[in-house]
Design a protein around this motif. Sequence first.
Motif, PDB file in Angstrom:
ATOM      1  N   GLY A 590      58.683  70.523  34.555  1.00 21.84           N
ATOM      2  CA  GLY A 590      57.842  71.505  33.880  1.00 21.84           C
ATOM      3  C   GLY A 590      57.675  71.257  32.395  1.00 21.84           C
ATOM      4  N   GLN A 591      58.120  70.099  31.906  1.00 26.54           N
ATOM      5  CA  GLN A 591      57.996  69.784  30.476  1.00 26.54           C
ATOM      6  C   GLN A 591      57.182  68.505  30.304  1.00 26.54           C
ATOM      7  N   SER A 600      58.101  67.858  22.899  1.00 24.92           N
ATOM      8  CA  SER A 600      57.616  68.282  24.209  1.00 24.92           C
ATOM      9  C   SER A 600      56.971  69.666  24.147  1.00 24.92           C
ATOM     10  N   SER A 602      56.032  72.917  27.121  1.00 20.91           N
ATOM     11  CA  SER A 602      56.252  73.334  28.506  1.00 20.91           C
ATOM     12  C   SER A 602      54.925  73.559  29.209  1.00 20.91           C
TER      13      SER A 602
END
Lengths: 789, 263
Positions: A590-591, A600, A602
């Motif tokens: 999910g990143q 990063s 999400s």
Amino acid sequence: MPKNSGIGASTKRREDLRFLKGQGHYTDDINTYGQATAVFVRSNVANGKINGIDISVAENMPGVLAIFTGADFVDVGGNPAGWLINSRDGTPMKEPKRPVLAHGKVRHVGDAYAAVVAETEKQARDAAEEIIADIEELPALVDMAAALKADHFVHDEIGTNQCFDWGWIEDNRAATDAAIKAAPHVTTLELVNNRLAPNALEPRCSTASYDQGTDAYTLHTTSQNPHLTRLLISAFVMGIPENKLTVIAPDVGGGFGSKIYHYGEEALVLAAAKKVGRPVKWTADRSEAFLTDAHGRDHVTKIELACEKDGSFIAFRTETLANVGAYLSNFSTVTPTFLHGTLMAGNYTVPHVYVNVKTVFTNTAPVDAYRGAGRPEATYSIERVIDMAARELGIDPVEMRRKNFVKPDQYPFASAAGLEYDSGNYDALMDKMETLADRGGFDARRRESEAKGLLRGFGVNAYIEACGIAPSNLIGVLGSRVGLYDAATVRVNATGNLSVMVGAHSHGQGHETVFPQIVGEMLGIDPLSIDIVHGDTSKIPFGMGTYGSRSLAVCGSAVVRATEKIIVKAKKIAAHMLEAAVDDLDFVDGQFTVKGTDSSVSFGEVALKAYIPHNFPIEDIEPGLEETAFYDPANFTYPSGAYACEVEVDTETGKVRIDRFTAVDDFGNVMNPMIVTGQVHGGLGQGIGQALLEKAQYDSDGQLLSASYMDYTMPRADDLPFYTVDHSCATPCTHNPLGVKGCGEAGAIGSPPTVVNAVIDALQSGGKNVIHIDMPLTPVRVWEAMNNA
Amino acid sequence: MYAFEIERPATIADAVAALQDEDAQALGGGQTLIPTLKARLAMPATLVSLTGIGEMKGVCLSDEGALCIGGATTHGTVAQEAAALYPALAALAGHIGDPAVRNRGTIGGSLANNDPSACYPAAALGSGATIITNARTIAADDYFQGMFATALDAGEVITEVRLPIPQAANYQKFVQPASRFALVGVYVAKYADGVRVAVTGASESGVFRWTEAEAALSADFSAAALGDLGVSAEGMIGDLHGTPAYRAHLVKVMTGRAVTAAG
């Protein structure tokens, strides 16, 4: 990463909470202001000429709003068959019109020839009793062989009771005949595949409303595929434009095939809603369900197996009479043909297969697909005749099957019945079955039973089925009038949760749990933040519904494809947010992360950015995050399995008790093992029901004798054993993204011959010369077989 | 279902009075009558419910040692309260239908309906019971008069059933697979003055006594004593679930099993 919620997790079914607490929303739960009730007037004779219908008393009774008869629908279309099947001589099948209400003739007990719409159900029923129909009873055509010879017809306008005479594969007929003629051993078995009533827990129900302001209709109905229902009503029956008709199938309490089809009651309530200007509801009672829900099976078959003395198969040749009842239901022509004949090579390298199927109109309820649909009939014929041949040749039934199995190095394998199997390992399934069923310990258990005065038998079965229905290009060539792709829309909401609109309707399968597991796994997010939306033509992109073990293999694949598109777009947005190139991003758990950095964002942040596109490259990327995919499979999927059943037979009474049942299946990759196990349990219950308990029995006048639960035996818990179920011998499907094959029908396909083989084995062990008993193996039938042997 | 009035009398006298109307129908637990009404196969103007009558409920022993069961007593209550007093009868009651049926259905309703496949008629006839109504007492041997036919007059209510308690007894039910009623049920009861054998489910004439078996078993209470005895298939029920010959065969099998189980 522990598998506690994504693909492969036995996540509990989230939908069960509302079902178990009585919080589901079924069609009959929907009541709207001003709603009127429709009641149908049905024939109590199997075959009759309608000389007149007098509604003069009924139409003046209290509360009556409208009365319809067949005459009101002569100008609208008929409910069509979904497949055009050609006879061996090339002529197309006979397609008599299936009207909304019977007109001119009634053709089976339960055939509706009038309907009353009234303020209340009681008023409608009272008025229905006052409708006086002058129906001249005609001789009923019930037996298929007799109907083929008869000089009167279910449908006078076609001049025959045969719908078609189909050969598969016709070009192989001569070679098969020659091979059988020359064979050293031929085993012949004549059998009946017993007619079944589907018995969904929820009877059919339809509620229609009409909005005069927009000239638009809404139909809530008990359907396994609302889009197909809309298509049939729009294009064939009523001519209501698709854009003016919304079909909604809310929670549906089981279908098993019977709710695939469009029925006349749906058209009637739509017409009635417009005529009376009020919502109109009809709810079937259980008697109507027995009389009018499409029944299943009903084949009379002769099968021959030619083999070498060592048990090597040379040919299967089958002649079948298949009952279609009084009218062609939507899938009634494909079920006994392509869903049956193409499976007649089984799991085997048999070189010659030929199948002849004649379909017959009779004065009985329509017959159509019921859990397994054609494949149980194929499996039963093949696996019973193999068992008989093994006995005749003195070969162990397991070894006989192994000798002829397609081997793992032979895939893709072109079967003699025209299919290309993509993967499988039948010996591994048989190995596992023999271990789990403790075949080695059987002799000791048999002696224990014999000490109690009971006969014990061991029955085996190997099956293959064609699921994931179906590749549109192929079925188009074979006569299908529809495509059998499916569709999904994945909508990521601004706050990062998801709504997934799917074409597959869930009526017990567990889609609401499994599809989120898949999407959650792919996106690295909690499946509980994902909900599926299904069953509403105004909300979902399109769908061909749920049957043929197709939901996961076809619609699940569409979900995967749509989610892949989501990831592609989300990655572009993430790349913009991170000021990096798309190719430099990883997407894990999910990143989105720039490779080799800790920079990063999400998935949720990307979703918010998609809907609040400040500082957004709108020249390159559209706002929003929603994708749709249609998926059309490249081939069928081919689940397979090896089953074992142990029974004890009480020779004094003929009563059969199943002591053990082992089902080892190859479903390819498994998304939720608990749900798969539950599907197998349910299928086994229905298959054992067919083998031991169930039969829809008409008498020679066409009256349904088993028209209530006083006479139609549904399996109860104490009729069934504790099952041993395994699906560890998985060979993934090679052509869909999840590698899944489908599990919904397997138990109902594999279990009937397993049970019957076990009973015959038990009786033979007791010195009874019984080689076959037709299902259901009720105590009286077993007792009679023993005493006639 | 057609519309009807319902009355819920609290006494036998009030119930009997309410049933004087020829369109009135007594309602016990409703396990047969309610489905009949739902199918519009009956159209009573008034239903007179018997389940609110306290004096028709309960299980006790009479001074003579017979088991007394109020006519409105449910199968579930009999299964529980007769367990120590008359175990074979309690076992029979405990296997009628399912829990929902047993919690509604009553012994009086069952005997008044006299379904040819019901269990209680076998117990009543096999026990030599006395059927007590608001008007009289009727010996079981005189009470059952064929399928769905009894000695009851219109408006007569079964208030109590008295069953002499046997030395040994057992009921063997071979179920009709769909309905779970008796395809053949045999009730065997051994008394000091002889053995009674009552058969339900089998005959077109309803519950009956197998007198040849009674004589043999009175001399020797063992399954072996049945020897070559058998009932004729003539007059047995033939339907989807069993031929007359099969039912006749099962009568003997179930009788033997009942004797063995009774011990």
